[in-house]
Motif scaffolding. Structure first.
Motif, PDB file in Angstrom:
ATOM      1  N   SER A   1       0.815  -1.221   0.000  1.00 12.01           N
ATOM      2  CA  SER A   1       0.000   0.000   0.000  1.00 12.01           C
ATOM      3  C   SER A   1       0.842   1.260   0.000  1.00 12.01           C
ATOM      4  N   LYS A   2       2.164   1.107   0.203  1.00 16.13           N
ATOM      5  CA  LYS A   2       3.102   2.227   0.356  1.00 16.13           C
ATOM      6  C   LYS A   2       2.841   3.033   1.625  1.00 16.13           C
ATOM      7  N   LEU A   3       2.063   2.446   2.538  1.00 18.01           N
ATOM      8  CA  LEU A   3       1.751   3.063   3.816  1.00 18.01           C
ATOM      9  C   LEU A   3       2.074   2.082   4.934  1.00 18.01           C
ATOM     10  N   LYS A   4       2.364   2.618   6.123  1.00 13.21           N
ATOM     11  CA  LYS A   4       2.587   1.760   7.278  1.00 13.21           C
ATOM     12  C   LYS A   4       2.132   2.470   8.542  1.00 13.21           C
ATOM     13  N   LEU A   5       1.295   1.805   9.314  1.00 15.40           N
ATOM     14  CA  LEU A   5       0.902   2.315  10.621  1.00 15.40           C
ATOM     15  C   LEU A   5       1.904   1.768  11.631  1.00 15.40           C
ATOM     16  N   GLU A   6       2.675   2.651  12.223  1.00 12.08           N
ATOM     17  CA  GLU A   6       3.756   2.190  13.098  1.00 12.08           C
ATOM     18  C   GLU A   6       3.929   3.113  14.296  1.00 12.08           C
ATOM     19  N   ASP A   7       4.692   2.617  15.272  1.00 15.05           N
ATOM     20  CA  ASP A   7       5.041   3.433  16.435  1.00 15.05           C
ATOM     21  C   ASP A   7       6.225   4.328  16.083  1.00 15.05           C
TER      22      ASP A   7
ATOM     23  N   TRP B   1      -0.453  11.602  -4.034  1.00 16.12           N
ATOM     24  CA  TRP B   1       0.675  11.758  -4.969  1.00 16.12           C
ATOM     25  C   TRP B   1       1.984  11.363  -4.295  1.00 16.12           C
ATOM     26  N   CYS B   2       2.116  11.676  -3.003  1.00 11.79           N
ATOM     27  CA  CYS B   2       3.307  11.226  -2.265  1.00 11.79           C
ATOM     28  C   CYS B   2       3.353   9.696  -2.246  1.00 11.79           C
ATOM     29  N   ARG B   3       2.210   9.071  -2.003  1.00 17.31           N
ATOM     30  CA  ARG B   3       2.166   7.609  -1.964  1.00 17.31           C
ATOM     31  C   ARG B   3       2.584   7.010  -3.301  1.00 17.31           C
ATOM     32  N   GLN B   4       2.268   7.713  -4.389  1.00 14.07           N
ATOM     33  CA  GLN B   4       2.634   7.229  -5.717  1.00 14.07           C
ATOM     34  C   GLN B   4       4.043   7.643  -6.130  1.00 14.07           C
ATOM     35  N   GLY B   5       4.719   8.387  -5.266  1.00 16.24           N
ATOM     36  CA  GLY B   5       6.066   8.832  -5.587  1.00 16.24           C
ATOM     37  C   GLY B   5       6.117   9.943  -6.603  1.00 16.24           C
ATOM     38  N   LEU B   6       5.015  10.690  -6.747  1.00 15.89           N
ATOM     39  CA  LEU B   6       4.909  11.710  -7.788  1.00 15.89           C
ATOM     40  C   LEU B   6       5.102  13.129  -7.250  1.00 15.89           C
TER      41      LEU B   6
END
Length: 332
Positions: free
Chosen positions: A12-18, A44-49
């Motif tokens: 997903s290019k996302l991560k829920l983390e501490d 757009w950040c998630r897509q690297g754009l």
């Protein structure tokens, strides 16, 4: 603290983390986030754009919450205050244009999709009392962009005819509500029948499906041309806007989701003395005036859906698909 970070190793290019909370530096405050909202720049950040991508950064530009801690020397009266955050950083002294050091909260520095966020105290504004945390969290970036586009760049006046394209997106829905509150005659366009119907319910004089070949003809027939058009798409559709704006009118665009136009009917632009104006975000002055306008007219953002941080991927995918009508909000 829990935070949604940009992580290119996940599907997903996302991560829920501490993520650890660093100590405050001079002039900073710690805000416990109650609600944050997505903007297209997050996707757009998630897509690297997006430029200056910083993997691992906490995404999110919009946020509301409660001040939990302040650095030494800052008025302790801020602690416990309900606030919204101005995400425009280092605009500079020139109202006409942002400085070369301008940044937006959430990239490249950590943003609001976290249980806590550290910002400069001068980014804080008291939350308007008529707004919930979810509504207030939806306001900052899109509200600021819409306000500057309409009133600083567009110089909107009461009774002018204004067309808001792409109704349903965050900036567009604010521009629509702001224009209505200012006494303008408001029209809207969208490819979605559902969104066009909502625009009608909110008081649009007419709505148009911009995918139909006859929309320009119909718009001219019904409006006799628009004094001001607020647009986020650009692309070849810009020529359609040139055809429906009045001589001497303005087209203000804050995005180019359809890219650059392959052609431009330049002769009509100069002959009809049309002004095509670019805009992005807004100054500290714009933000203060926007918050006052929101309070004076008791405007409430349209909330599409509220997700939890654990549902971040679903929230981002909804934005990517363009399904939202209004702002997508996330809560810790």
């Amino acid at each position: 603290m829990k935070a949604v970070t940009l992580n290119f190793t996940t599907s997903s290019k996302l991560k829920l983390e501490d993520v650890p909370v660093r100590p405050l530096e001079n002039g900073e405050v710690l805000v416990a986030i109650k609600a944050a909202a997505l903007n297209h720049r997050d996707e757009w950040c998630r897509q690297g754009l997006y430029p200056n991508i910083n993997e691992g950064v906490i995404l999110g530009s919009d946020g509301s919450g409660i001040v939990e801690e302040v650095a030494e020397g800052i008025d302790l009266g801020w602690i416990g205050k309900e606030v919204i955050i101005n995400p425009a950083i280092n605009w500079g002294e020139d109202q006409k244009v942002q400085s070369k050091d301008f940044q937006i909260l959430g990239m490249p520095r950590n943003g609001t999709l976290a249980e806590k966020v550290i910002v400069s105290v001068d980014r804080l504004h008291l939350k308007p009392k008529h707004l919930s945390f979810e509504e207030a969290g939806a306001l900052p970036l899109a509200g600021l962009t819409a306000f500057r586009a309409l009133f600083y760049q567009g110089q909107l006046k009461s009774n002018e005819k204004v067309l808001i394209t792409g109704f349903g997106g965050g900036v567009a829905q604010f521009a629509f509500q702001f224009a209505k509150a200012a006494g303008a005659k408001v029209y809207a366009s969208s490819s979605s029948e559902e969104k066009r119907n909502v625009a009608k319910e909110l008081g649009a004089i007419s709505v148009y499906d911009y995918t139909k070949e006859d929309w320009v003809e119909n718009a001219l027939k019904e409006s006799e041309g628009f004094d001001l058009i607020i647009d986020s798409a650009a692309g070849d559709a810009l020529n359609n806007l040139i055809n429906v704006v009045k001589p001497g009118g303005k087209i203000v665009f804050y995005g180019a989701t359809r890219g650059n136009p392959s052609t431009l009917i330049a002769r009509k632009v100069f002959w009809n003395q049309i002004k095509i104006i670019g805009t992005t975000m807004g100054s500290d002055q714009d933000f203060e005036e926007m918050v006052s306008f929101i309070k004076d007219h008791e405007i409430k953002p349209i909330i599409d859906h509220v997700f939890t941080f654990e549902q971040a991927e679903e929230a981002f995918d909804r934005m990517k698909a363009g399904k939202q009508l209004g702002k997508i909000v996330l809560t810790p």
